[in-house]
Design an enzyme around this catalytic site. Sequence first.
Site, PDB file in Angstrom:
ATOM      1  N   ARG A  28      -1.516   4.774  18.116  1.00 22.28           N
ATOM      2  CA  ARG A  28      -2.433   5.650  18.853  1.00 22.28           C
ATOM      3  C   ARG A  28      -1.590   6.487  19.817  1.00 22.28           C
ATOM      4  O   ARG A  28      -0.728   5.938  20.513  1.00 22.28           O
ATOM      5  CB  ARG A  28      -3.416   4.767  19.613  1.00 22.28           C
ATOM      6  N   TYR A  68      -6.312   9.734  31.728  1.00 20.74           N
ATOM      7  CA  TYR A  68      -6.578   8.329  31.423  1.00 20.74           C
ATOM      8  C   TYR A  68      -5.832   7.911  30.157  1.00 20.74           C
ATOM      9  O   TYR A  68      -5.792   8.644  29.177  1.00 20.74           O
ATOM     10  CB  TYR A  68      -8.083   8.151  31.216  1.00 20.74           C
ATOM     11  N   ASP A  70      -7.658   8.506  21.178  1.00 21.30           N
ATOM     12  CA  ASP A  70      -8.838   8.071  21.936  1.00 21.30           C
ATOM     13  C   ASP A  70      -9.239   9.177  22.913  1.00 21.30           C
ATOM     14  O   ASP A  70      -8.439   9.567  23.774  1.00 21.30           O
ATOM     15  CB  ASP A  70      -8.489   6.774  22.701  1.00 21.30           C
ATOM     16  N   HIS A  90     -11.822   8.837  24.914  1.00 24.65           N
ATOM     17  CA  HIS A  90     -12.421   8.156  26.067  1.00 24.65           C
ATOM     18  C   HIS A  90     -13.719   8.812  26.513  1.00 24.65           C
ATOM     19  O   HIS A  90     -13.940   9.001  27.712  1.00 24.65           O
ATOM     20  CB  HIS A  90     -11.427   8.078  27.228  1.00 24.65           C
ATOM     21  N   GLU A 138     -11.338   8.331  18.383  1.00 22.87           N
ATOM     22  CA  GLU A 138     -12.158   7.293  19.028  1.00 22.87           C
ATOM     23  C   GLU A 138     -12.981   7.858  20.177  1.00 22.87           C
ATOM     24  O   GLU A 138     -12.498   8.702  20.943  1.00 22.87           O
ATOM     25  CB  GLU A 138     -11.200   6.208  19.549  1.00 22.87           C
ATOM     26  N   GLU A 194     -16.364   0.175  21.805  1.00 24.25           N
ATOM     27  CA  GLU A 194     -15.752  -0.768  22.744  1.00 24.25           C
ATOM     28  C   GLU A 194     -16.663  -1.057  23.927  1.00 24.25           C
ATOM     29  O   GLU A 194     -16.533  -2.107  24.548  1.00 24.25           O
ATOM     30  CB  GLU A 194     -14.368  -0.282  23.212  1.00 24.25           C
ATOM     31  N   ARG A 212     -15.920  -0.735  17.038  1.00 27.86           N
ATOM     32  CA  ARG A 212     -14.868  -1.206  17.941  1.00 27.86           C
ATOM     33  C   ARG A 212     -15.279  -2.380  18.823  1.00 27.86           C
ATOM     34  O   ARG A 212     -14.564  -2.729  19.771  1.00 27.86           O
ATOM     35  CB  ARG A 212     -14.448  -0.048  18.860  1.00 27.86           C
ATOM     36  N   GLU A 219      -6.565  -3.354  17.610  1.00 28.08           N
ATOM     37  CA  GLU A 219      -5.759  -2.723  18.675  1.00 28.08           C
ATOM     38  C   GLU A 219      -4.795  -3.733  19.277  1.00 28.08           C
ATOM     39  O   GLU A 219      -5.140  -4.890  19.508  1.00 28.08           O
ATOM     40  CB  GLU A 219      -6.705  -2.195  19.764  1.00 28.08           C
ATOM     41  N   TRP A 276     -17.287   9.470  32.006  1.00 27.07           N
ATOM     42  CA  TRP A 276     -16.216   8.492  32.071  1.00 27.07           C
ATOM     43  C   TRP A 276     -14.904   9.062  32.570  1.00 27.07           C
ATOM     44  O   TRP A 276     -13.884   9.116  31.925  1.00 27.07           O
ATOM     45  CB  TRP A 276     -16.027   7.789  30.710  1.00 27.07           C
TER      46      TRP A 276
HETATM   47  C1  CS2 Z   1      -9.262   2.096  25.877  1.00 25.72           C
HETATM   48  C2  CS2 Z   1      -9.205   1.105  27.005  1.00 25.72           C
HETATM   49  O1  CS2 Z   1      -8.140   0.517  24.576  1.00 25.72           O
HETATM   50  C3  CS2 Z   1      -8.880   1.472  24.556  1.00 25.72           C
HETATM   51  O2  CS2 Z   1      -9.284   2.012  23.548  1.00 25.72           O
HETATM   52  O3  CS2 Z   1     -10.418   2.838  25.777  1.00 25.72           O
HETATM   53  O4  CS2 Z   1      -8.211   1.548  27.874  1.00 25.72           O
HETATM   54  C4  CS2 Z   1     -10.487   0.934  27.806  1.00 25.72           C
HETATM   55  O5  CS2 Z   1     -10.832   2.125  28.433  1.00 25.72           O
HETATM   56  C5  CS2 Z   1     -10.335  -0.186  28.791  1.00 25.72           C
HETATM   57  O6  CS2 Z   1     -10.054  -1.354  28.094  1.00 25.72           O
HETATM   58  C6  CS2 Z   1     -11.576  -0.320  29.652  1.00 25.72           C
HETATM   59  O7  CS2 Z   1     -11.560  -1.512  30.332  1.00 25.72           O
HETATM   60 MG    MG Z   2     -10.904   3.250  23.755  1.00 24.30          MG
END
Ligand code: CS2
Ligand code: MG
Length: 403
Positions: A147, A159, A210, A212, A236, A262, A283, A339, A403
């Site tokens: 990733r 992020y 990702d 996010h 993602e 997630e 996820r 992951e 987010w």
């Molecule tokens: C992320 C994480 O791993 C991922 O795909 O989106 O950094 C996620 O934001 C964190 O685990 C949130 O606690």
């Molecule tokens: Mg993620």
Amino acid sequence: MKIVAARTIVCCPGRNFVTLQIDTDEGLSGIGDATLNGRELAVASYLNDHVIPCLLGRDAHRIEDTWQYLYRGAYWRRGPVTMSAIAAVDTALWDIKAKAANLPLYQLLGGASRERVLLYAHANGRDIAHTVDEVARLQAQGYRAVRAQCAVPGLDKVYGVASGAQPYEPADGALPAEHDWDSAVYLRHIPHLFDAIRSRVGSELHLLHDVHHRLTPIEAARLGRDLEPMRLFWLEDPTPAEDPRAFEWIRRHTTTPLAVGEVFNTIWDCQPLIEQRLIDYIRCSVVHAGGITHLKRIADLAALHQVRTGCHGATDLSPVCMGAALHFGLAVANFGIQEHMPHSADTDAVFPHAYSFRDGYAHPGDAPGHGVTVNEKLAARYPYRRAYLPVNRLRGDGTLWDW
Ligand code: CS2
Ligand code: MG
């Protein structure tokens, strides 16, 4: 086999973790992860104050019945706090059952469907050249899937991208850090990143990205379309998933595969996206989606619609969750990818484990149970430290953004 005691263990070997231990009258104990990043103590209290009293005296073998009892008995169903607490109980009970059978957990889940579990690693960099180097470095280490996340010119902090040499830590402030965001700048930058990565690493390596949850559906559709020539394994969380219909807009415009889930905690969050084939990978994780029992149910629904698993595995999911996820991943028919973000040495020392990583794959090991334990003495040396995930504000006027 009766449950005679249960307790939570809260520790912070670099980051916070909540672990539930369940003890039985036959001397067998099991543990489950209950960590909810940034809201850890809410789950610890849910367990200590509301769940543990209901567990004492129950038959440890009755996993499904206990799951339904906690889920239905609460009246207030679903939500990340509730479902992480139920997950911890469920994982600990599977650990106990597998120990009682003297088998590694994956044998109780139907046995191995594959030799090993495909992983994806994390590359992130301060600019495109640095990120490309990081991807190539992980490829050289043997990873088959990577990733890639990259700083974006003009945005202070992005992020998923570390500021220094350390791996990135999502929850990095005693109060939520405020990051700035600009979708237009991001949308211009990311296709250049993946173009540069493909030119360097060739076509074999699986590439993931990702978002996010930071784009609107039509922006996400544009990104998916721009990335098509680079053949991503997945894109993602392109947009927030509270409204599953948003994904119809993305699907209408792009064939880039999508991964979501997630932040989901039950099968009902996943159902519309899966049933309408709006995503390709689900996820959900053992810890945030009700444990092995519920994740198996989600995977079975996904299998009906050719959706595969891609369990969340960031560092805020503890080694206990990773161990359980690897047993699940080895066994489940429609496994996709897992992951992998390495835990710190301090974390690994607190949670000794039977799982291992090699050549971009993992194996859960053959120790009875899920193969992860907790060193409570060591854990006690790392007290809880409050830490929050960041929020985003639009560059320019400072409007709070997704987010
Ligand atoms: C992320 C994480 O791993 C991922 O795909 O989106 O950094 C996620 O934001 C964190 O685990 C949130 O606690
Ligand atoms: Mg993620």
